[in-house]
Design an enzyme around this catalytic site. Structure first.
Site, mmCIF file in Angstrom:
data_model
loop_
_atom_site.group_PDB
_atom_site.id
_atom_site.type_symbol
_atom_site.label_atom_id
_atom_site.label_comp_id
_atom_site.label_asym_id
_atom_site.label_seq_id
_atom_site.Cartn_x
_atom_site.Cartn_y
_atom_site.Cartn_z
ATOM 1 N N ASN A 168 0.847 -1.184 0.000
ATOM 2 C CA ASN A 168 0.000 0.000 0.000
ATOM 3 C C ASN A 168 0.887 1.240 0.000
ATOM 4 O O ASN A 168 1.282 1.753 1.049
ATOM 5 C CB ASN A 168 -0.925 -0.016 1.215
ATOM 6 C CG ASN A 168 -1.993 -1.079 1.097
ATOM 7 O OD1 ASN A 168 -2.953 -0.933 0.346
ATOM 8 N ND2 ASN A 168 -1.804 -2.184 1.822
ATOM 9 N N GLU A 169 1.205 1.690 -1.188
ATOM 10 C CA GLU A 169 2.131 2.796 -1.388
ATOM 11 C C GLU A 169 1.488 4.127 -0.995
ATOM 12 O O GLU A 169 0.277 4.199 -0.751
ATOM 13 C CB GLU A 169 2.571 2.833 -2.852
ATOM 14 C CG GLU A 169 3.281 1.570 -3.326
ATOM 15 C CD GLU A 169 4.702 1.435 -2.775
ATOM 16 O OE1 GLU A 169 5.023 2.092 -1.764
ATOM 17 O OE2 GLU A 169 5.484 0.666 -3.354
ATOM 18 N N PRO A 170 2.290 5.214 -0.901
ATOM 19 C CA PRO A 170 1.732 6.524 -0.572
ATOM 20 C C PRO A 170 0.527 6.862 -1.443
ATOM 21 O O PRO A 170 0.566 6.704 -2.666
ATOM 22 C CB PRO A 170 2.910 7.466 -0.844
ATOM 23 C CG PRO A 170 4.119 6.630 -0.572
ATOM 24 C CD PRO A 170 3.752 5.256 -1.054
#
Length: 661
Positions: A168-170
């Site tokens: 879950n990236e930025p």
């Protein structure tokens, strides 16, 4: 109206206000991992006794491997059964075949599933082999299967450098679900070593969403090492934001951050526990104003106010939260002087000690050394760590007449570009042709190297011949760098420790053969000083493994007569530097020594311009080293000490093995 519940000391502890995710901090990663494994084992046994399934959410990467190793041990030695356990992995690269070296299917099998009695039908990992048009349905089915089993009981997480949990990236939202995602550039840089280059890292992955993770009944977020300290502090003490997905764990009723002290170092309780007030028990128990914390606090205050230590006033102490230090220790002037003298005493241009004939009249700060010259060993995990991290000190030791040996613990052969191997193979072929040396065998070797590398797949393990060529390249460079520092070729030893010889970035566990190699070498040299890498943020883990081998060996031979005169120093520099309050020996470098150190690093041509595994720092290794050494010198200068061109810092090993071994 309900009566108010009386406040307990725990409720009043300021850490519980500033740390918005409860933290369990252990001295070392091994203890932290064993704690999490024990929680998992307890739940598995509890559910088995009830006749109910246990659902685990599992992570990959280097962080949870010791948790899995402990679970395997509990299964083999204490009969922990996984027969009723269902697992759901957080993520998988896309596309990815399950048998690939970088596959999380393979990772989980090698680290856990192949060693326990789990039913493979109960193992769930996102499928990286599906056609793209089927991924959406697969993600929905993945979510539904979790729901059908009653949800995840314990979710194990790591945390990435971008603050991601899972992938879950930025920008990942609070309600996000299992889905395909595009990987952040930093995440791909961090994964580059596993794929033998960033260009080969997949650009997408399938991951559980933040919302899915937050529905787990219990969450353990693990983080180990200095490299995670900054993002850990942001996630735990910073605001809840999609920019740092891990910060959403602040909203979970049963989320716990399980950290070693290195990863916890940027938390307020470690950075400035005095700001939390007297009700805080401090980072390691009851907080006391000992020499360590006094030194750290005074340096913190001087840096915050940008003032030399000796110019700090009582008003500075009072206005910045250090009233208690004044109350305990007395006048600001006396405290300043104490810390200044401690820092001043760390500085020496004689890292091997000063001989009697060089002692200056009235020099009481550093008495002459009874043993001079000394036998010195510098252990270098990779073939360039010696000159990168302590090249200036090596130069000093050699120039001052000590018998300096360098032990290169691993071949470093995975960190050589294929083009370099082809170039050297061509050179060997041309050289042998010119002198008529084994023409048929030479032609065969050249053909093999070029054919193999031309058809090599990303991440494929090199053939033994190619590994040998790459290892010889690193050896030649190491000897050249050592010569610049003043170490003759006959004092360069290439240990080729067995744990490293996999041809892969992922190495074998440290074995008895590795430790015995170190013991034999120490017994042969009988050094008075040992220097080894304390740079445990090395992203590939080799530094940590090499340090374990050395310190385990030292522990086993500590009763030898010669070892009673031996001191072990830990250096850093390739990834992080020691903080000034930690440094116990600061070796200043002249401008000429800085240039000579640079030239020694330049001899490692296969790592020059662009290293195969540069890690998260885009600078070349010589630039990192010079910037850190100059930065250390500038910091000493700002604190009011003498002005030097550069400084290499060292910390003395105190004989503690827990967590490193």
């Amino acid at each position: 109206m309900a009566a108010l519940k009386p406040a307990t000391l725990k409720d009043l502890d300021p850490r519980n206000q500033i740390e918005r995710i409860p933290c369990c901090v252990f001295k070392h990663a091994k203890s932290a991992s064993e704690y999490v494994a024990a929680q998992i084992a307890e739940l598995i046994r509890e559910r088995a006794a009830e006749g109910r399934p246990c659902v685990l959410g599992l992570a990959t990467g280097s962080t949870p491997t010791t948790v899995y190793a402990e679970l395997v041990r509990l299964h083999r030695e204490e009969g922990l059964s996984f027969a009723g356990v269902h697992t759901f992995n957080l993520d998988e690269y896309y596309p990815m075949q399950p048998n690939e070296l970088q596959s999380y299917v393979r990772f989980m099998n090698e680290n856990l599933f192949d060693h326990i009695d789990i039913d493979q039908a109960n193992v769930n990992i996102p499928d990286g082999t599906l056609p793209e048009e089927e991924v959406l349905a697969h993600c929905a089915a993945y979510e539904q299967k979790i729901v059908d089993l009653g949800g995840v009981d314990i979710q194990v997480l790591g945390i990435g450098r971008t603050g991601h949990i899972g992938f879950n990236e930025p920008g990942s939202g609070r309600e996000s679900r299992t889905r395909m995602i595009t990987l952040d550039k930093k995440t791909r840089q961090d994964a580059a070593s596993d794929f033998f280059g960033e260009d080969y890292v997949p650009r997408r992955a399938i991951t559980m969403g933040v919302g899915t993770i937050l529905e787990a009944r219990q969450v353990y977020m693990l983080a180990f090492g200095e490299g995670k300290a900054k993002v850990v502090a942001e996630a735990i003490e910073g605001p809840v934001t999609p920019i740092v997905a891990a910060s959403f764990l602040q909203e979970h009723d049963n989320a716990v951050a399980v950290l070693d002290e290195a990863a916890a170092d940027r938390l307020t309780r470690y950075q400035a526990p005095w700001l939390l007030g007297p009700l805080s028990s401090g980072p390691g128990g009851v907080f006391e104003w000992n020499d360590y914390w006094t030194r750290k606090a005074v340096i913190w205050l001087a840096r915050k106010l940008n003032k030399p230590i000796l110019k700090l006033t009582e008003e500075d102490y009072n206005e910045d939260g250090l009233q208690e230090l004044l109350a305990k220790k007395g006048r600001a002037y006396d405290i300043n002087l104490q810390v200044f003298r401690q820092l001043q005493a760390t500085v020496t241009g004689w890292p091997g000690g000063k001989p009697l004939e060089r002692q200056q009249p009235g020099d009481r700060r550093r008495p002459h050394d009874e043993i001079f010259p000394k036998r010195v060993i510098c252990f270098s995990p990779h073939p360039d760590d010696d000159v990168i991290s302590m090249g200036g000190t090596l130069i000093r030791l050699c120039d001052q007449g000590h018998e300096v040996h360098i032990a290169y613990q691993t071949s470093g052969n995975v960190a050589v570009f294929d083009d370099d191997a082809i170039r050297y193979a061509e050179f060997m072929a041309e050289f042998n042709k010119q002198f008529g040396i084994n023409p048929e065998q030479t032609a065969k070797l050249e053909e093999h190297v070029e054919t193999f590398l031309r058809h090599k797949q990303p991440g494929q393990v090199d053939s033994p011949e190619v590994q040998t060529i790459k290892g010889l390249i690193r050896r030649a460079e190491a000897r050249a760098g050592a010569r610049v520092a003043g170490v003759p070729e006959e004092r360069c030893t290439f240990m080729d420790m067995p744990f490293y010889q996999t041809g892969r970035v992922r190495k074998n566990p440290l074995g008895e053969d590795d430790i015995q190699l170190v013991i034999d070498f120490l017994e042969r040299i009988k050094p008075h000083q040992i220097y080894c890498a304390g740079d445990l943020s090395d992203p590939h883990g080799t530094h940590r493994t090499c340090l374990r081998a050395i310190l385990t060996a030292c522990d086993r031979i500590k009763d030898r007569d010669w070892y009673q005169h031996c001191v072990v120093w830990l250096y850093r520099g390739a990834w992080h530097e020691w903080e000034p309050h930690q440094i116990e020996m600061a070796v200043p470098l002249s401008p000429q020594e800085v240039m000579r150190k640079r030239n020694a690093i330049f001899k490692h041509q296969s790592q020059k311009d662009r290293a195969l595994f540069p890690g998260s720092d885009p600078r070349e290794f010589w630039q990192r080293a010079e910037d850190r050494n100059r930065g250390c010198a500038q910091l000493y200068d700002k604190l009011g000490l003498s002005e030097f061109e550069a400084i290499e810092g060292f910390v003395r090993w105190k004989g503690e093995l827990e967590g490193v071994v």
